[in-house]
Design an enzyme around this catalytic site. Sequence first.
Site, PDB file in Angstrom:
ATOM      1  N   ASN A   1     -12.676  -3.379   2.750  1.00  0.00           N
ATOM      2  CA  ASN A   1     -13.568  -2.222   2.845  1.00  0.00           C
ATOM      3  C   ASN A   1     -14.515  -2.281   1.648  1.00  0.00           C
ATOM      4  O   ASN A   1     -14.075  -2.479   0.512  1.00  0.00           O
ATOM      5  CB  ASN A   1     -12.757  -0.922   2.815  1.00  0.00           C
ATOM      6  CG  ASN A   1     -11.892  -0.769   4.051  1.00  0.00           C
ATOM      7  OD1 ASN A   1     -12.245  -1.227   5.132  1.00  0.00           O
ATOM      8  ND2 ASN A   1     -10.738  -0.137   3.904  1.00  0.00           N
TER       9      ASN A   1
ATOM     10  N   HIS B   1     -10.162  -5.485  -3.356  1.00  0.00           N
ATOM     11  CA  HIS B   1      -8.829  -5.690  -2.771  1.00  0.00           C
ATOM     12  C   HIS B   1      -8.946  -6.073  -1.313  1.00  0.00           C
ATOM     13  O   HIS B   1      -9.811  -5.579  -0.593  1.00  0.00           O
ATOM     14  CB  HIS B   1      -7.967  -4.430  -2.922  1.00  0.00           C
ATOM     15  CG  HIS B   1      -8.609  -3.171  -2.416  1.00  0.00           C
ATOM     16  ND1 HIS B   1      -9.560  -2.484  -3.137  1.00  0.00           N
ATOM     17  CD2 HIS B   1      -8.452  -2.498  -1.260  1.00  0.00           C
ATOM     18  CE1 HIS B   1      -9.953  -1.423  -2.444  1.00  0.00           C
ATOM     19  NE2 HIS B   1      -9.302  -1.406  -1.292  1.00  0.00           N
TER      20      HIS B   1
ATOM     21  N   ASP C   1       0.846  -1.190   0.000  1.00  0.00           N
ATOM     22  CA  ASP C   1       0.000   0.000   0.000  1.00  0.00           C
ATOM     23  C   ASP C   1       0.881   1.240   0.000  1.00  0.00           C
ATOM     24  O   ASP C   1       1.904   1.306   0.680  1.00  0.00           O
ATOM     25  CB  ASP C   1      -0.909  -0.001   1.249  1.00  0.00           C
ATOM     26  CG  ASP C   1      -2.066   0.971   1.117  1.00  0.00           C
ATOM     27  OD1 ASP C   1      -3.216   0.507   1.009  1.00  0.00           O
ATOM     28  OD2 ASP C   1      -1.816   2.194   1.125  1.00  0.00           O
ATOM     29  N   ILE C   2       0.496   2.239  -0.768  1.00  0.00           N
ATOM     30  CA  ILE C   2       1.287   3.460  -0.896  1.00  0.00           C
ATOM     31  C   ILE C   2       1.291   4.274   0.402  1.00  0.00           C
ATOM     32  O   ILE C   2       2.188   5.086   0.628  1.00  0.00           O
ATOM     33  CB  ILE C   2       0.757   4.305  -2.089  1.00  0.00           C
ATOM     34  CG1 ILE C   2       1.825   5.241  -2.615  1.00  0.00           C
ATOM     35  CG2 ILE C   2      -0.515   5.064  -1.711  1.00  0.00           C
ATOM     36  CD1 ILE C   2       1.491   5.853  -3.966  1.00  0.00           C
TER      37      ILE C   2
ATOM     38  N   GLY D   1     -15.736   2.548   3.743  1.00  0.00           N
ATOM     39  CA  GLY D   1     -14.484   3.284   3.562  1.00  0.00           C
ATOM     40  C   GLY D   1     -13.716   2.901   2.310  1.00  0.00           C
ATOM     41  O   GLY D   1     -12.530   3.190   2.183  1.00  0.00           O
ATOM     42  N   GLN D   2     -14.410   2.240   1.358  1.00  0.00           N
ATOM     43  CA  GLN D   2     -13.724   1.854   0.115  1.00  0.00           C
ATOM     44  C   GLN D   2     -13.462   3.081  -0.750  1.00  0.00           C
ATOM     45  O   GLN D   2     -14.386   3.867  -1.005  1.00  0.00           O
ATOM     46  CB  GLN D   2     -14.567   0.831  -0.660  1.00  0.00           C
ATOM     47  CG  GLN D   2     -13.861   0.292  -1.898  1.00  0.00           C
ATOM     48  CD  GLN D   2     -14.661  -0.784  -2.617  1.00  0.00           C
ATOM     49  OE1 GLN D   2     -15.796  -1.087  -2.250  1.00  0.00           O
ATOM     50  NE2 GLN D   2     -14.068  -1.349  -3.651  1.00  0.00           N
TER      51      GLN D   2
HETATM   52  P1  5GP Z   1      -9.679   1.294   0.259  1.00  0.00           P
HETATM   53  O1  5GP Z   1      -9.720   2.654   0.909  1.00  0.00           O
HETATM   54  O2  5GP Z   1     -10.413   1.304  -1.066  1.00  0.00           O
HETATM   55  O3  5GP Z   1     -10.074   0.162   1.137  1.00  0.00           O
HETATM   56  O4  5GP Z   1      -8.145   1.013  -0.055  1.00  0.00           O
HETATM   57  C1  5GP Z   1      -7.452   1.596  -1.096  1.00  0.00           C
HETATM   58  C2  5GP Z   1      -5.999   1.596  -0.717  1.00  0.00           C
HETATM   59  O5  5GP Z   1      -5.237   1.871  -1.864  1.00  0.00           O
HETATM   60  C3  5GP Z   1      -5.630   2.664   0.328  1.00  0.00           C
HETATM   61  O6  5GP Z   1      -5.112   2.034   1.495  1.00  0.00           O
HETATM   62  C4  5GP Z   1      -4.588   3.517  -0.383  1.00  0.00           C
HETATM   63  O7  5GP Z   1      -3.537   3.934   0.454  1.00  0.00           O
HETATM   64  C5  5GP Z   1      -4.101   2.601  -1.493  1.00  0.00           C
HETATM   65  N1  5GP Z   1      -3.639   3.294  -2.677  1.00  0.00           N
HETATM   66  C6  5GP Z   1      -4.202   4.387  -3.277  1.00  0.00           C
HETATM   67  N2  5GP Z   1      -3.496   4.743  -4.360  1.00  0.00           N
HETATM   68  C7  5GP Z   1      -2.462   3.845  -4.455  1.00  0.00           C
HETATM   69  C8  5GP Z   1      -1.393   3.713  -5.386  1.00  0.00           C
HETATM   70  O8  5GP Z   1      -1.248   4.461  -6.360  1.00  0.00           O
HETATM   71  N3  5GP Z   1      -0.527   2.695  -5.172  1.00  0.00           N
HETATM   72  C9  5GP Z   1      -0.648   1.841  -4.106  1.00  0.00           C
HETATM   73  N4  5GP Z   1       0.271   0.878  -3.980  1.00  0.00           N
HETATM   74  N5  5GP Z   1      -1.659   1.944  -3.219  1.00  0.00           N
HETATM   75  C10 5GP Z   1      -2.550   2.936  -3.395  1.00  0.00           C
END
Ligand code: 5GP
Length: 118
Positions: A91, A104, A34-35, A97-98
């Site tokens: 999520n 993923h 994760d970034i 919180g998605q």
């Molecule tokens: P969500 O909030 O949808 O459950 O998770 C999305 C995740 O993707 C977040 O934890 C966010 O930090 C990660 N994310 C967003 N943009 C990028 C990216 O460009 N690269 C990577 N590796 N992770 C990302």
Amino acid sequence: MIVDVPDCLFCGIVAGQIPAQIVLDGKRTLAFRDISPQAPTHVLVIPRDHYPDVAALAAAGDGLLDELVSRAREVAVSEGIDGTGYRIVFNTGADGGQTVAHAHAHVLGGRSLTWPPG
Ligand code: 5GP
Ligand code: ZN
């Protein structure tokens, strides 16, 4: 299921158009860091094909969700957190919180995680 969605960030990572730190590279799944890590280990495990969320992945019923969770376990083992414990999080939707609409699993560990979530 749609194989590739042009404006999808994670489809871009699958296609190699957006760089990512790959942890596991599978035929149907991909795991990368994760970034914005929220724990010492924070890895995302995704299907290579585009499903908008885990509910759509479950509905597809082709064993891919099983495989995703198996990959999450493999990540935990390779990261050395299988002994101490970890969290697998999907999520789902706005209240969940998605923020990225490509299914993923978050694999989080390496520290004691609190409960309940915020
Ligand atoms: P969500 O909030 O949808 O459950 O998770 C999305 C995740 O993707 C977040 O934890 C966010 O930090 C990660 N994310 C967003 N943009 C990028 C990216 O460009 N690269 C990577 N590796 N992770 C990302
Ligand atoms: Zn996608």
